[in-house]
Design a protein around this motif. Structure first.
Motif, mmCIF file in Angstrom:
data_model
loop_
_atom_site.group_PDB
_atom_site.id
_atom_site.type_symbol
_atom_site.label_atom_id
_atom_site.label_comp_id
_atom_site.label_asym_id
_atom_site.label_seq_id
_atom_site.Cartn_x
_atom_site.Cartn_y
_atom_site.Cartn_z
ATOM 1 N N ASN A 36 0.806 -1.222 0.000
ATOM 2 C CA ASN A 36 0.000 0.000 0.000
ATOM 3 C C ASN A 36 0.837 1.269 0.000
ATOM 4 O O ASN A 36 0.288 2.371 0.011
ATOM 5 C CB ASN A 36 -1.018 -0.005 1.148
ATOM 6 C CG ASN A 36 -0.398 0.332 2.493
ATOM 7 O OD1 ASN A 36 0.820 0.372 2.653
ATOM 8 N ND2 ASN A 36 -1.254 0.571 3.488
ATOM 9 N N THR A 37 2.174 1.131 -0.002
ATOM 10 C CA THR A 37 3.018 2.321 -0.092
ATOM 11 C C THR A 37 3.474 2.583 -1.524
ATOM 12 O O THR A 37 4.166 3.562 -1.780
ATOM 13 C CB THR A 37 4.265 2.176 0.795
ATOM 14 O OG1 THR A 37 5.110 1.144 0.246
ATOM 15 C CG2 THR A 37 3.890 1.806 2.220
ATOM 16 N N TRP A 38 3.088 1.705 -2.421
ATOM 17 C CA TRP A 38 3.565 1.848 -3.804
ATOM 18 C C TRP A 38 2.874 3.005 -4.478
ATOM 19 O O TRP A 38 1.768 3.392 -4.112
ATOM 20 C CB TRP A 38 3.318 0.546 -4.572
ATOM 21 C CG TRP A 38 4.345 0.295 -5.629
ATOM 22 C CD1 TRP A 38 4.228 0.480 -6.971
ATOM 23 C CD2 TRP A 38 5.673 -0.170 -5.416
ATOM 24 N NE1 TRP A 38 5.388 0.158 -7.603
ATOM 25 C CE2 TRP A 38 6.312 -0.245 -6.673
ATOM 26 C CE3 TRP A 38 6.412 -0.536 -4.278
ATOM 27 C CZ2 TRP A 38 7.626 -0.676 -6.837
ATOM 28 C CZ3 TRP A 38 7.710 -0.959 -4.441
ATOM 29 C CH2 TRP A 38 8.318 -1.022 -5.694
ATOM 30 N N LYS A 39 3.500 3.525 -5.520
ATOM 31 C CA LYS A 39 2.919 4.646 -6.266
ATOM 32 C C LYS A 39 2.037 4.052 -7.362
ATOM 33 O O LYS A 39 2.487 3.779 -8.476
ATOM 34 C CB LYS A 39 4.045 5.472 -6.867
ATOM 35 C CG LYS A 39 3.693 6.908 -7.183
ATOM 36 C CD LYS A 39 4.952 7.664 -7.604
ATOM 37 C CE LYS A 39 4.607 9.041 -8.101
ATOM 38 N NZ LYS A 39 5.799 9.735 -8.619
ATOM 39 N N TRP A 40 0.780 3.839 -7.032
ATOM 40 C CA TRP A 40 -0.127 3.132 -7.922
ATOM 41 C C TRP A 40 -0.881 4.075 -8.842
ATOM 42 O O TRP A 40 -1.140 5.238 -8.500
ATOM 43 C CB TRP A 40 -1.169 2.364 -7.096
ATOM 44 C CG TRP A 40 -0.612 1.259 -6.267
ATOM 45 C CD1 TRP A 40 -0.482 1.235 -4.906
ATOM 46 C CD2 TRP A 40 -0.128 -0.010 -6.726
ATOM 47 N NE1 TRP A 40 0.050 0.039 -4.504
ATOM 48 C CE2 TRP A 40 0.276 -0.745 -5.593
ATOM 49 C CE3 TRP A 40 0.000 -0.606 -7.990
ATOM 50 C CZ2 TRP A 40 0.801 -2.035 -5.679
ATOM 51 C CZ3 TRP A 40 0.520 -1.881 -8.067
ATOM 52 C CH2 TRP A 40 0.908 -2.580 -6.920
ATOM 53 N N ASP A 41 -1.288 3.526 -9.980
ATOM 54 C CA ASP A 41 -2.190 4.238 -10.877
ATOM 55 C C ASP A 41 -3.461 3.431 -11.065
ATOM 56 O O ASP A 41 -3.415 2.236 -11.326
ATOM 57 C CB ASP A 41 -1.547 4.468 -12.250
ATOM 58 C CG ASP A 41 -2.535 5.091 -13.229
ATOM 59 O OD1 ASP A 41 -3.081 4.357 -14.090
ATOM 60 O OD2 ASP A 41 -2.803 6.292 -13.121
ATOM 61 N N LEU A 42 -4.578 4.126 -10.934
ATOM 62 C CA LEU A 42 -5.875 3.506 -11.205
ATOM 63 C C LEU A 42 -6.532 4.110 -12.442
ATOM 64 O O LEU A 42 -7.501 3.580 -12.947
ATOM 65 C CB LEU A 42 -6.821 3.717 -10.013
ATOM 66 C CG LEU A 42 -6.852 2.638 -8.938
ATOM 67 C CD1 LEU A 42 -7.800 3.056 -7.817
ATOM 68 C CD2 LEU A 42 -7.284 1.299 -9.510
ATOM 69 N N THR A 43 -5.996 5.220 -12.910
ATOM 70 C CA THR A 43 -6.700 5.957 -13.960
ATOM 71 C C THR A 43 -6.524 5.347 -15.342
ATOM 72 O O THR A 43 -7.319 5.609 -16.230
ATOM 73 C CB THR A 43 -6.181 7.404 -14.043
ATOM 74 O OG1 THR A 43 -4.811 7.377 -14.507
ATOM 75 C CG2 THR A 43 -6.237 8.085 -12.694
ATOM 76 N N GLN A 44 -5.461 4.591 -15.510
ATOM 77 C CA GLN A 44 -5.095 4.030 -16.814
ATOM 78 C C GLN A 44 -4.682 5.109 -17.814
ATOM 79 O O GLN A 44 -4.559 4.836 -19.016
ATOM 80 C CB GLN A 44 -6.232 3.179 -17.401
ATOM 81 C CG GLN A 44 -6.612 1.997 -16.514
ATOM 82 C CD GLN A 44 -7.797 1.218 -17.051
ATOM 83 O OE1 GLN A 44 -8.945 1.584 -16.842
ATOM 84 N NE2 GLN A 44 -7.513 0.135 -17.740
ATOM 85 N N ASN A 45 -4.456 6.313 -17.355
ATOM 86 C CA ASN A 45 -3.960 7.356 -18.257
ATOM 87 C C ASN A 45 -2.521 7.044 -18.658
ATOM 88 O O ASN A 45 -1.665 6.831 -17.803
ATOM 89 C CB ASN A 45 -4.003 8.715 -17.571
ATOM 90 C CG ASN A 45 -5.405 9.211 -17.357
ATOM 91 O OD1 ASN A 45 -6.335 8.817 -18.065
ATOM 92 N ND2 ASN A 45 -5.590 10.069 -16.375
ATOM 93 N N LEU A 46 -2.265 7.062 -19.949
ATOM 94 C CA LEU A 46 -0.907 6.784 -20.424
ATOM 95 C C LEU A 46 0.086 7.765 -19.833
ATOM 96 O O LEU A 46 1.231 7.408 -19.552
ATOM 97 C CB LEU A 46 -0.861 6.845 -21.951
ATOM 98 C CG LEU A 46 -1.592 5.729 -22.689
ATOM 99 C CD1 LEU A 46 -1.684 6.038 -24.178
ATOM 100 C CD2 LEU A 46 -0.908 4.388 -22.473
ATOM 101 N N SER A 47 -0.345 8.973 -19.634
ATOM 102 C CA SER A 47 0.565 9.988 -19.121
ATOM 103 C C SER A 47 0.989 9.716 -17.689
ATOM 104 O O SER A 47 1.932 10.325 -17.199
ATOM 105 C CB SER A 47 -0.100 11.369 -19.220
ATOM 106 O OG SER A 47 -1.341 11.356 -18.528
ATOM 107 N N ASN A 48 0.296 8.831 -17.006
ATOM 108 C CA ASN A 48 0.650 8.490 -15.625
ATOM 109 C C ASN A 48 1.592 7.315 -15.513
ATOM 110 O O ASN A 48 2.256 7.145 -14.496
ATOM 111 C CB ASN A 48 -0.605 8.122 -14.831
ATOM 112 C CG ASN A 48 -1.403 9.331 -14.402
ATOM 113 O OD1 ASN A 48 -0.920 10.453 -14.495
ATOM 114 N ND2 ASN A 48 -2.612 9.095 -13.935
ATOM 115 N N LEU A 49 1.615 6.489 -16.536
ATOM 116 C CA LEU A 49 2.199 5.159 -16.391
ATOM 117 C C LEU A 49 3.713 5.150 -16.525
ATOM 118 O O LEU A 49 4.298 5.769 -17.418
ATOM 119 C CB LEU A 49 1.586 4.204 -17.418
ATOM 120 C CG LEU A 49 0.083 3.982 -17.285
ATOM 121 C CD1 LEU A 49 -0.411 3.030 -18.358
ATOM 122 C CD2 LEU A 49 -0.272 3.446 -15.912
#
Lengths: 393, 360
Positions: free
Chosen positions: A156-169
């Motif tokens: 739960n400390t990881w920098k996760w993405d839920l948005t699926q935005n390419l710009s985030n990944l």
């Protein structure tokens, strides 16, 4: 193992390029088709499978023996935005895991290792070998019973993405790790798959195992893992008949690191087979600089995510002014009579000519749609397309 | 001492022309470290070369969180050479989480290495007795000597390029890499489909050309490791750091489990639900569209509805395994009798999932 895979591609011979690990298939159905496919086959590069499974000395595979598993996310998932994506990814794996049945029971209030239940929970730290990891899977198994429990912990400390935005990944436009991608990887372990180093696979590096859909990146289970799952769990005639799922990806296997396959963008080559110079679009997607009227070779990865050999496949290539590819875009080439076995990711370099009337300095999107020439339906259409940004010099 | 002379005796005249291109810095070291030897050397408290002489299972002290004591695997090496750190004993025992419970059952953590008696390894060790895997970056902290070559845990050969870069070369289908004995009663084999198709045994591998420049022999590899350790020690000295002495474990000493006895599940990270998008994945591409490049709505991600209180959300999918299995069996039966029903069922399934998502 080999005979099992060949059973899915009756009538297809497998060649090996002795100079490298490249392989390509040719059809023996007809001389005419053979000649055509031979010509096309020379443009395929390095399709290969790499799934990893484990077998006991008694011959039993380490798998769910009764072809079913119930996963139990902890109650901490309830009421959060993390639960549905997890369920979606379990669903994604089940669709591609042959006759394995996967079910979900939510709200587990007492998670633990070695309690006979396959549970998924969040941990404050997942350290193995002195290195924090986004997640880890722990397997309880026996050579007589197969897998009896598989627990997955997410960090739960990881920098996760839920948005699926390419710009985030990570690896594209940002620095966040796709939760769905990691979930798919861990669920791959749950069903008995190991890490992959030598092919494009979600069981390698999950960060760049993704479809482009406009500004979004959809992580998916993929052909290599589907193949491994099918070896473990088999596929029924109905699945083979109904689950036709062609897809396209803009990523390829580039090597390995730390025990995982690494993936990178597909390429555009000039007529001398040199990779063109690159740029990145506003999402961070790698693109290539081209000239008006230039003859190029465009590489995409084509996957057969179903269970049976597919023929009469067509690929249509478009130029679009944005990153959403549709048949309404400018069609520049069509490739028909393609065939794809259900066990390798095939990389195809299509020769195209960049239209001469495009505007210099503008970014366009060179896209491809894969489907059936006769209009037959595909199980999932959203993964039938991908793109590469191009900038006109 | 420059690394060149070790590699000279590994390869014949062809190499001499190449060696001129090697770069030796003030420490006589090979430059180029894309594989992470420098980082491994820096993070390790102990680096040694040795041979596995014993693999045994021991159980941690009982824990109230577990139904039975957790197994750990103790691997004892005969130490042939210590490259970094302090080790006065002639053997070193490492402890890894997992192993067999009995003659049938076992527990495995993904990514942990499996050792067998007779394995010859170069290991980068840290936190023995504390970390579930006491190798730096776990499996990546292990290098295996097999047949006069060096491989990683996955069976990929270690190679060097003409400009001193360390690379991973061909993977080889090696018995030592693929087959493991967890106990006298339990043996497993890792099946790598790629290797099974292109299987190279050690003799074939020996005859094959390297993918890059050349393959260091064990002595040459040790030189690379030694060089990396010297660089790491120099950096440590500059920073005033010290190398911790690693514990050499006694398998017969009672120990506490520090991996399987986990605390209660943590909460997931906070996330703004309004930011979450669901891709629409089940609508067909339109046959035509406006020339003005209007995209079908299905190609655009739909925004999730804003939800004021996340606690009000109920899970969409709830079911028990028995119910799911019964309904699945019925579905398959109907599909076999009425093939078209299968297509209809999948379409309905996707439609219902889409509606449930919107209802959130």
């Amino acid at each position: 193992m080999k005979s099992t895979s060949m059973g899915d591609i009756k009538g297809i011979q497998q060649y090996r390029d002795t100079n490298s690990s490249n392989r390509f298939y040719k059809s023996i159905k007809s001389n005419a088709m053979r000649a055509g496919v031979l010509a096309l086959a020379s443009l395929f590069t390095a399709p290969s499978w790499g799934y990893v499974i484990t077998q006991c000395s008694n011959g039993n595979y380490i798998k769910w023996k009764d072809n079913k598993v119930t996963l139990r996310p902890s109650a901490s998932f309830n009421g959060t935005g993390w639960l549905q994506p997890l369920i979606d990814m379990i669903d994604e794996v089940e669709q591609h895991a042959g006759q394995l049945s996967m079910s979900v029971v939510t709200g587990d209030n007492s998670v633990s290792f070695d309690n006979g239940q396959s549970e998924i929970w969040w941990a404050g730290s997942v350290i193995v070998g002195g290195t924090e990891r986004p997640a880890a899977a722990t397997a309880y198994a026996s050579c007589s019973k197969g897998i009896t429990e598989m627990d997955v912990r997410f960090n739960n400390t990881w920098k996760w993405d839920l948005t699926q935005n390419l710009s985030n990944l990570t690896g594209i436009g940002g620095s966040k790790r796709s939760y769905r991608g990691v979930a798919l990887h861990e669920i791959g372990h749950v069903i008995g798959l190991g890490h992959v180093t030598d092919t494009y696979s979600i069981m390698g590096s999950d960060t760049l195992h993704v479809h482009f859909e406009g500004d979004k990146g959809r992580h998916y289970f993929g052909e290599d893992s589907t193949r491994g799952a099918t070896v473990l769990y088999g596929s029924s005639p109905i699945q083979q008949a109904l689950l036709n799922d062609l897809s396209v990806t803009s990523f390829r296997h580039t090597g390995s690191k730390n025990g995982y396959s690494t993936h990178g963008p597909v390429r555009i080559f000039n007529s001398s087979d040199d990779v063109l110079t690159t740029f990145t679009d506003t999402n961070g997607v790698l693109g290539y600089r081209v000239n008006k009227g230039q003859a190029v070779k465009v590489e995409f990865g084509y996957e057969n995510l179903g269970y049976a050999f597919q023929n009469n496949v067509r690929m249509r290539y478009y130029i679009s002014t944005n990153n959403v590819i549709s048949t309404g875009d400018r069609l520049i080439s069509t490739q028909t009579n393609m065939q794809f076995a259900s066990d390798v990711v095939s990389y195809w370099q299509k020769s195209l000519t960049i239209p001469s009337d495009l505007t210099s300095g503008n970014i366009y999107y060179l896209g491809v749609i894969i489907d059936y020439a006769d209009g037959s339906s595909d199980f999932r259409s959203a993964n039938n397309t991908s793109y590469i940004p191009i900038r006109i010099n | 001492m420059c690394a060149i002379h070790h590699l000279k005796k590994t390869f014949n005249g062809l190499l001499l022309a190449t060696l001129g291109a090697w770069q030796c810095n003030a420490f006589g070291l090979v430059t180029g470290d894309p594989m992470g030897l420098d980082e491994l050397a820096e993070r390790a408290n102990l680096v040694f070369k040795g041979e596995v002489i014993k693999v045994e299972t021991r159980f941690a002290q009982p824990s109230p969180n577990l139904s039975r004591p957790a197994p750990y695997t103790f691997v004892t090496y005969r130490v042939d050479q210590t490259i970094k750190g302090e080790l006065s004993e002639k053997t070193m025992t490492l402890r890894f989480a997992g192993g067999p419970f009995n003659d049938d059952e076992f527990v495995m953590i993904d990514g942990l290495p499996l050792m067998d008696v007779g394995d010859k390894d170069v290991l980068f060790v840290a936190d023995n007795g504390e970390d579930p895997c006491p190798l730096v970056d776990c499996s990546n902290g292990r290098f295996r000597e097999i047949g006069g070559f060096i491989f990683n845990e996955q069976g990929q050969s270690i190679e060097l390029t003409q400009d001193n870069q360390v690379k991973l070369g061909k993977a080889v289908n090696l018995e030592e890499v693929m087959h493991h004995k967890l106990s006298d009663a339990i043996s497993i084999t890792r099946y790598d489909s790629e290797l099974a198709e292109e299987a190279l045994d050690v003799d074939s591998f020996r005859e094959s050309k390297p993918d890059y420049g050349f393959r260091p022999d064990p002595e040459g590899f040790l030189t690379l490791v030694d060089d990396a350790v010297r660089r790491a020690e120099a950096r440590l000295a500059d920073n005033g750091g010290i190398v911790r002495k690693e514990r050499n474990l006694d398998p017969n000493e009672p120990f506490e489990d520090n991996y399987f006895s986990v605390p209660e599940s943590y909460a997931p990270p906070d996330v703004e639900i309004a930011e979450e998008f669901q891709l629409q994945d089940d609508e067909p591409w339109p046959a035509t569209a406006d020339v003005g490049q209007q995209k079908p709505d299905s190609a655009k991600p739909a925004a999730a509805p804003k939800i004021a209180n996340s606690k009000e959300i109920q899970p969409v999918y709830v079911g028990d395994d028995n119910g799911e299995e019964n309904s699945r069996g019925i579905r398959l039966g109907i599909m076999m009798l009425f093939p078209g029903a299968g297509v209809l069922w999948y379409w309905l399934k996707r439609r219902n999932a889409r509606r449930a998502t919107r209802a959130k």
